[in-house]
Every structure is written in C-alpha cells, then in structure tokens.
Design a protein around this motif. Structure first.
Motif, mmCIF file in Angstrom:
data_model
loop_
_atom_site.group_PDB
_atom_site.id
_atom_site.type_symbol
_atom_site.label_atom_id
_atom_site.label_comp_id
_atom_site.label_asym_id
_atom_site.label_seq_id
_atom_site.Cartn_x
_atom_site.Cartn_y
_atom_site.Cartn_z
ATOM 1 N N PHE A 1 28.444 42.039 37.899
ATOM 2 C CA PHE A 1 28.710 41.260 36.684
ATOM 3 C C PHE A 1 29.153 39.836 37.034
ATOM 4 C CE2 PHE A 1 29.953 45.312 34.120
ATOM 5 C CZ PHE A 1 28.617 45.597 33.903
ATOM 6 N N VAL A 2 30.042 39.740 38.019
ATOM 7 C CA VAL A 2 30.550 38.428 38.433
ATOM 8 C C VAL A 2 29.412 37.546 38.929
ATOM 9 C CG1 VAL A 2 31.937 37.260 40.208
ATOM 10 C CG2 VAL A 2 32.897 39.180 38.924
ATOM 11 N N GLU A 3 28.507 38.099 39.714
ATOM 12 C CA GLU A 3 27.404 37.311 40.265
ATOM 13 C C GLU A 3 26.475 36.800 39.170
ATOM 14 O OE1 GLU A 3 25.727 39.842 43.262
ATOM 15 O OE2 GLU A 3 27.475 39.618 44.588
ATOM 16 N N VAL A 4 26.341 37.556 38.097
ATOM 17 C CA VAL A 4 25.540 37.093 36.955
ATOM 18 C C VAL A 4 26.178 35.840 36.353
ATOM 19 C CG1 VAL A 4 24.820 37.640 34.595
ATOM 20 C CG2 VAL A 4 24.567 39.347 36.409
ATOM 21 N N ILE A 5 27.481 35.898 36.122
ATOM 22 C CA ILE A 5 28.183 34.741 35.544
ATOM 23 C C ILE A 5 28.188 33.559 36.505
ATOM 24 C CG2 ILE A 5 30.449 33.902 34.773
ATOM 25 C CD1 ILE A 5 30.968 36.712 33.674
ATOM 26 N N ARG A 6 28.347 33.830 37.783
ATOM 27 C CA ARG A 6 28.456 32.753 38.774
ATOM 28 C C ARG A 6 27.175 31.929 38.911
ATOM 29 N NH1 ARG A 6 32.872 32.119 37.958
ATOM 30 N NH2 ARG A 6 34.670 32.860 39.152
ATOM 31 N N LYS A 7 26.068 32.438 38.435
ATOM 32 C CA LYS A 7 24.832 31.642 38.431
ATOM 33 C C LYS A 7 24.942 30.481 37.443
ATOM 34 C CE LYS A 7 21.796 35.509 39.671
ATOM 35 N NZ LYS A 7 20.694 36.400 39.200
ATOM 36 N N ASN A 8 25.866 30.630 36.472
ATOM 37 C CA ASN A 8 25.963 29.640 35.405
ATOM 38 C C ASN A 8 27.330 28.982 35.276
ATOM 39 O OD1 ASN A 8 23.285 30.428 34.395
ATOM 40 N ND2 ASN A 8 24.300 32.295 33.716
ATOM 41 N N SER A 9 28.362 29.562 35.896
ATOM 42 C CA SER A 9 29.705 29.066 35.637
ATOM 43 C C SER A 9 30.654 29.345 36.797
ATOM 44 C CB SER A 9 30.271 29.724 34.365
ATOM 45 O OG SER A 9 31.600 29.305 34.129
ATOM 46 N N GLU A 10 31.589 28.408 37.003
ATOM 47 C CA GLU A 10 32.651 28.595 37.996
ATOM 48 C C GLU A 10 33.974 28.957 37.334
ATOM 49 O OE1 GLU A 10 32.840 24.929 40.131
ATOM 50 O OE2 GLU A 10 30.902 25.211 41.130
ATOM 51 N N ASN A 11 33.964 29.181 36.041
ATOM 52 C CA ASN A 11 35.196 29.441 35.300
ATOM 53 C C ASN A 11 35.858 30.752 35.714
ATOM 54 O OD1 ASN A 11 34.294 27.162 34.002
ATOM 55 N ND2 ASN A 11 34.625 27.959 31.944
ATOM 56 N N ILE A 12 37.104 30.910 35.322
ATOM 57 C CA ILE A 12 37.852 32.124 35.630
ATOM 58 C C ILE A 12 37.172 33.339 35.015
ATOM 59 C CG2 ILE A 12 39.966 33.367 34.982
ATOM 60 C CD1 ILE A 12 41.533 30.868 35.667
ATOM 61 N N ILE A 13 37.142 34.421 35.787
ATOM 62 C CA ILE A 13 36.603 35.701 35.339
ATOM 63 C C ILE A 13 37.693 36.750 35.482
ATOM 64 C CG2 ILE A 13 34.889 37.504 35.736
ATOM 65 C CD1 ILE A 13 33.042 35.373 36.914
ATOM 66 N N ILE A 14 37.900 37.532 34.429
ATOM 67 C CA ILE A 14 38.879 38.616 34.439
ATOM 68 C C ILE A 14 38.180 39.937 34.725
ATOM 69 C CG2 ILE A 14 40.472 39.948 33.003
ATOM 70 C CD1 ILE A 14 41.166 37.354 31.547
ATOM 71 N N ILE A 15 38.757 40.703 35.662
ATOM 72 C CA ILE A 15 38.244 42.018 36.031
ATOM 73 C C ILE A 15 39.311 43.059 35.714
ATOM 74 C CG2 ILE A 15 37.303 43.470 37.871
ATOM 75 C CD1 ILE A 15 35.556 41.060 37.275
ATOM 76 N N ASN A 16 38.986 44.001 34.846
ATOM 77 C CA ASN A 16 39.954 45.017 34.437
ATOM 78 C C ASN A 16 40.043 46.171 35.417
ATOM 79 O OD1 ASN A 16 40.915 44.217 31.628
ATOM 80 N ND2 ASN A 16 38.694 44.003 31.422
ATOM 81 N N GLY A 17 41.212 46.801 35.450
ATOM 82 C CA GLY A 17 41.408 47.993 36.254
ATOM 83 C C GLY A 17 40.683 49.186 35.661
ATOM 84 N N THR A 18 40.541 50.227 36.460
ATOM 85 C CA THR A 18 39.899 51.458 35.990
ATOM 86 C C THR A 18 40.924 52.327 35.257
ATOM 87 O OG1 THR A 18 40.356 52.421 38.169
ATOM 88 C CG2 THR A 18 38.162 51.485 37.816
ATOM 89 N N ASN A 19 40.461 53.518 34.813
ATOM 90 C CA ASN A 19 41.332 54.496 34.152
ATOM 91 C C ASN A 19 42.071 53.857 32.975
ATOM 92 O OD1 ASN A 19 42.580 56.944 33.654
ATOM 93 N ND2 ASN A 19 44.271 56.550 35.072
ATOM 94 N N TRP A 20 41.308 53.392 31.988
ATOM 95 C CA TRP A 20 41.861 52.738 30.806
ATOM 96 C C TRP A 20 42.611 51.476 31.185
ATOM 97 C CZ3 TRP A 20 40.756 54.771 25.951
ATOM 98 C CH2 TRP A 20 40.213 56.065 25.936
ATOM 99 N N ALA A 21 42.071 50.739 32.151
ATOM 100 C CA ALA A 21 42.665 49.482 32.619
ATOM 101 C C ALA A 21 44.099 49.682 33.108
ATOM 102 C CB ALA A 21 42.608 48.405 31.537
#
Length: 298
Positions: free
Chosen positions: A165-185
């Motif tokens: 998912f991050v690599e998809v966004i990084r093709k277009n943007s350098e902005n901050i990306i949030i990655i959630n934890g597993t098991n209901w975050a």
C-alpha cells in the motif's frame, strides 16, 4: 500557509524542524453524513477547528467510494480545500476493516447500495490509494491512512500488504502515511522486527478503555524508535467503551503529553460512540467531548 509535516527519528516535525503533536478529531464517514443523514460535514470541520484541534480524520467508506462516481468531486475536494483554508491537517483514512490477505470483511452483511460497507478487497484499496495520492498527494496538509483496521490477519502478512500500500502512495506522494496495528489496531509488536521500508511512516494504535487496549508496553517500545499516534480514542459513561475521566481519560492525557503520542479522537457525532456530542448542537458536548476540549485540546 500550513507547514508540511515529516518524520525525523521518532518524531513528527514541521518544516521549521520543531516537533509537532497531532491533536485531531474524526468525523463520521462523510458519505454517510451526506447521503444518509443529510448533514453538513463541512460545518463539522469548522466546529472541530473551533474546538482547538489541529487535524481532522476523514473515514472514506469503501461502499460509497465504489457506489458514487463523483465521490471525490462531491466530498473529498471540498474537504481538502476547506481544511487547507482552516490550516487543519487532513487525514484521508481508507476505512476498510478486516483481512485484506484473505479478503474477509468485518460485518460482511453490512452493505450500502450493494457494496460492503468495510470492504477489504486489496485491489479496491490499491486503486483507491493510487487515485487519492494522485489527487491529493501534493497537498502539504494531507496525511494518508492506508487501511483503518486490520483484523484476524497474521502480523507478517499485514506488514507485507501494508508495504505494498505504501509503495502505491509513494509513486505519487512523499506525505506522511499512517500504518495501523493488527488485531483491531491493538498490536504493534511486529513493527520493530519488520518495519515499513519508507520514510515518513507513522504507526498507529487504537486506545480505548477495554482490556485488549490496555497493555501499551509494545507501543512505547515502538515509540522509542518511530512516531506513534492513537488512531482512535475516547470513552462513554456506559456500554462497550465504558470508562471515566479518572481511570481512562487521565491515562490517555499522560500518554499523549508525556510520550508525545498524537491522536484522533472518535467521533464528532451524536451517535457514533464514543460520541463527542450529545446532539448536533456544537455546544452540547458529551462528558468525553468536554474532557477532550478542556484537557487535550486547549
């Protein structure tokens, strides 16, 4: 003009190099607000600014994303424009919930116009993240949250998919990306051994009064090396999110200010618990809303 945020070490910093603490509020899905509740979500954002927040989270419902051809034009374009004007950081949250590896969606029977409300289909997520980052990735106040709630998925699998998912966004943007934890975050134990390979990554954890969210040992270990944010937080007097100012609120405040963990408070709505409002009157704050205003935002 709003300053661009980036990650340096375990901190989020602004363009001046000063540490920046995100103090945000989530609205309800703007699709639900517009098409089901006939409610003005732009006014909600204006009221959130008045409360003292510096950021707002926008849950993007996969069902409305798929069913409304003009979703970006009707909903996201005005939101991104308004938040920029108000100097609010705008987190675009792909609000999928479940297992994107096995395409198992939480509450699959909940549908909107024939589409799953929380659809976890990885292809749909990738297409959405690609378009969102193309449209808004150059806006300095926009933040991306790639997948709201990974549930019942192995940590290693999630790390691999999140990287994609991050690599998809990084093709277009350098902005901050949030990655959630597993098991209901609620689980960030995988991060130190398998971090996302990219700059400007922030890891997130839901912090609620229930027992499954109470052990922050792993969260604090991650925070020593990477920025962490509470992607959702809040409490109610009764029910599933039952807590009090004393046994939950003050602990939340301590984690936020002593450990510099930013947050998005859930939710600026009179029914989506934990509610910040008792009614749509912006002055009619719930107990949680009053605590948020007086202790976390002032």
């Amino acid at each position: 003009m709003i300053e661009k945020l980036k990650v340096k070490g375990n901190k989020i910093i602004n363009s001046s190099g000063k540490e920046f603490l995100i103090k945000g509020i989530s609205i309800n899905s703007p699709g639900i607000l517009k098409y089901q509740e006939a409610h003005d979500f732009l006014q909600d954002i204006k009221e959130i600014k008045k409360l003292g927040a510096n950021a707002v989270k926008i849950p993007i419902c996969p069902a409305y994303w798929q069913s409304k051809r003009n979703y970006c034009e009707e909903i996201l374009n005005p939101i991104v424009k308004l938040t920029k004007k108000l100097k609010l950081y705008c987190c675009l949250d792909w609000y999928a919930q479940g297992n994107p590896d096995k395409n198992i969606t939480r509450e699959e029977n909940q549908t909107i116009e024939g589409y799953k409300k929380y659809d976890t289909d990885k292809k749909i997520a990738i297409n959405a993240l690609n378009l969102l980052s193309k449209l808004y990735g150059k806006e300095e106040h926009v933040i991306f949250d790639v997948f709201s709630m990974p549930i019942d998925i192995e940590n290693e699998k999630w790390a691999t998919i999140a990287q994609e998912f991050v690599e998809v966004i990084r093709k277009n943007s350098e902005n901050i990306i949030i990655i959630n934890g597993t098991n209901w975050a609620s689980d960030l134990s995988w991060v130190l051994g398998n971090p996302i390979n990219s700059e400007n990554i922030v890891y997130s954890f839901d912090y609620y009064p229930m027992e499954m969210f109470q052990d922050l040992t792993g969260v604090l270990k991650v925070k020593k090396k990477y920025p962490v944010i509470f992607s959702e937080c809040g409490y109610t007097k009764e029910g599933y999110f039952r807590g009090t100012k004393e046994d939950y609120g003050m602990k939340l405040k301590k984690y936020i200010f002593e450990n510099k963990i930013g947050f998005f408070a859930w939710a600026y709505h009179p029914k989506r618990v934990p509610v910040i409002l008792n009614s749509w009157n912006p002055k009619d704050l719930s107990e949680w809303g009053k605590f948020l205003k007086e202790e976390l935002l002032k």
